[in-house]
Design an enzyme around this catalytic site. Structure first.
Site, PDB file in Angstrom:
ATOM      1  N   LYS A 292      29.527  33.518  35.820  1.00 33.00           N
ATOM      2  CA  LYS A 292      30.905  33.296  35.289  1.00 33.00           C
ATOM      3  C   LYS A 292      31.791  33.450  36.589  1.00 33.00           C
ATOM      4  CE  LYS A 292      34.446  34.167  31.724  1.00 33.00           C
ATOM      5  NZ  LYS A 292      34.660  34.857  30.862  1.00 33.00           N
TER       6      LYS A 292
ATOM      7  N   TYR B 202      29.552  38.311  36.491  1.00 38.42           N
ATOM      8  CA  TYR B 202      30.900  37.756  36.211  1.00 38.42           C
ATOM      9  C   TYR B 202      31.807  38.328  37.183  1.00 38.42           C
ATOM     10  CZ  TYR B 202      35.046  37.493  33.257  1.00 38.42           C
ATOM     11  OH  TYR B 202      36.268  37.414  32.634  1.00 38.42           O
TER      12      TYR B 202
ATOM     13  N   ARG C 234      41.182  40.916  37.483  1.00 37.50           N
ATOM     14  CA  ARG C 234      41.140  41.847  36.514  1.00 37.50           C
ATOM     15  C   ARG C 234      40.275  43.034  37.158  1.00 37.50           C
ATOM     16  NH1 ARG C 234      42.384  39.710  30.820  1.00 37.50           N
ATOM     17  NH2 ARG C 234      42.569  42.037  30.391  1.00 37.50           N
TER      18      ARG C 234
ATOM     19  N   THR D  36      35.629  40.103  27.999  1.00 39.33           N
ATOM     20  CA  THR D  36      37.161  40.295  28.283  1.00 39.33           C
ATOM     21  C   THR D  36      38.081  39.959  26.963  1.00 39.33           C
ATOM     22  OG1 THR D  36      36.585  40.154  30.735  1.00 39.33           O
ATOM     23  CG2 THR D  36      39.013  40.393  29.711  1.00 39.33           C
ATOM     24  N   THR D  37      38.074  38.834  26.465  1.00 41.03           N
ATOM     25  CA  THR D  37      38.580  38.224  25.348  1.00 41.03           C
ATOM     26  C   THR D  37      38.188  38.959  24.063  1.00 41.03           C
ATOM     27  OG1 THR D  37      38.556  35.961  26.576  1.00 41.03           O
ATOM     28  CG2 THR D  37      39.309  36.109  24.334  1.00 41.03           C
TER      29      THR D  37
ATOM     30  N   ILE E  57      32.549  29.468  30.248  1.00 40.58           N
ATOM     31  CA  ILE E  57      32.851  30.527  29.380  1.00 40.58           C
ATOM     32  C   ILE E  57      34.340  30.491  29.022  1.00 40.58           C
ATOM     33  CG2 ILE E  57      32.386  33.037  28.646  1.00 40.58           C
ATOM     34  CD1 ILE E  57      29.830  32.778  30.481  1.00 40.58           C
TER      35      ILE E  57
ATOM     36  N   TYR F 176      37.776  48.882  39.175  1.00 44.54           N
ATOM     37  CA  TYR F 176      38.600  50.411  39.769  1.00 44.54           C
ATOM     38  C   TYR F 176      37.539  50.882  40.858  1.00 44.54           C
ATOM     39  CZ  TYR F 176      40.631  54.714  39.932  1.00 44.54           C
ATOM     40  OH  TYR F 176      41.552  55.835  40.216  1.00 44.54           O
TER      41      TYR F 176
END
Length: 257
Positions: A164, A136, A141, A47-48, A206, A110
């Protein structure tokens, strides 16, 4: 017993960009800085790393560059998750082809998948992946929460090695450990909860903050695993202001700044 991918801190690397695409010179300097600071693992295009807006070609190039630059000094994890199972399979094959040591697969955003659907999604990916899969969970998000009972079912798969966890709910984290903490490695997905999660039995984090302060973040887990909980707690508190600043705007805007 499944093999632990890493213990300590994995930096979820930002992806530096120019107006023309990925800035590989800058990425190389960031990777070198991480290795010099004693980081335990690296995550490329999470994501980052802005995986959702990189092209498949850019994703593959960043993962391959990170693998080559680290030269096996630390494990390299590749973010391969999307909300399309077939697309995840393509991403995962690509990441494995260029040498990633594990893949991180976010819950399908989504789509609002059911828990049964999540099991089918992850089992399909784990069956096909040449490398271990890290689940994850980041419902803030994705709009999708991977529940502890579902993780317990997925932990039965020999190729699903870890999760994660970034649900932000410590009661859910405790339930996760109660149900399957002895069968799947748990990493914090939130810098503000590194110590509480490793105190429950987690293997590390993480991390976003380790982009900026890798040595200090690694020291937190090093001190905890060496038995000095008080020092680890002091480091967690010292990092608190920086962590808040790094999430004062949507990640990774502050980290890249």
């Amino acid at each position: 017993m499944k093999k632990t991918i890493f213990q300590g801190i994995a930096t979820a690397l930002v992806t530096p960009m120019t107006p023309h695409g990925v800035d590989f010179d800058a990425l190389g300097r960031l990777i070198d800085f991480q290795l010099e600071s004693g980081i335990n693992a690296l995550l490329a295009v999470g994501t980052t790393g802005e995986s959702a807006t990189l092209s498949p070609q850019e994703q593959r190039a960043v993962i391959e560059f990170t693998v080559k630059r680290t030269n096996h000094a630390v494990p390299v994890i590749a973010g391969t998750g999307t909300n399309n199972t077939a697309h995840v399979l393509d991403n995962t094959r690509s990441a494995c082809d260029v040498g990633a040591d594990a893949v991180l697969v976010v819950t399908p955003y989504y789509n609002k998948a059911t828990q049964k659907g999540l099991i089918a999604h992850y089992e399909t990916i784990a069956d096909a992946s040449e490398k271990p899969v890290i689940l994850y969970n980041v419902p803030s998000r994705t709009g999708c929460n991977l529940l502890p009972a579902t993780v317990a079912k997925l932990a039965e798969h020999e190729n699903i090695a870890a999760i994660k966890e970034a649900c932000g709910n410590m009661a859910q984290v405790v339930e996760l450990f109660a149900r399957c903490g002895d069968r799947i490695d748990v990493y914090s997905g939130e810098d503000g909860l590194i110590l509480p999660i490793i105190a429950m039995g987690g293997k590390g984090c993480i991390s976003v903050v380790s982009n900026v302060a890798p040595a200090q973040t690694v020291a937190l887990t090093d001190q905890f695993f060496a038995g000095d909980v008080a020092v680890a707690a002091a480091i967690q508190c010292k990092l608190h202001g920086l962590i808040k600043a790094l999430f004062s705007e949507v990640n990774p805007i502050p980290a890249k700044a």
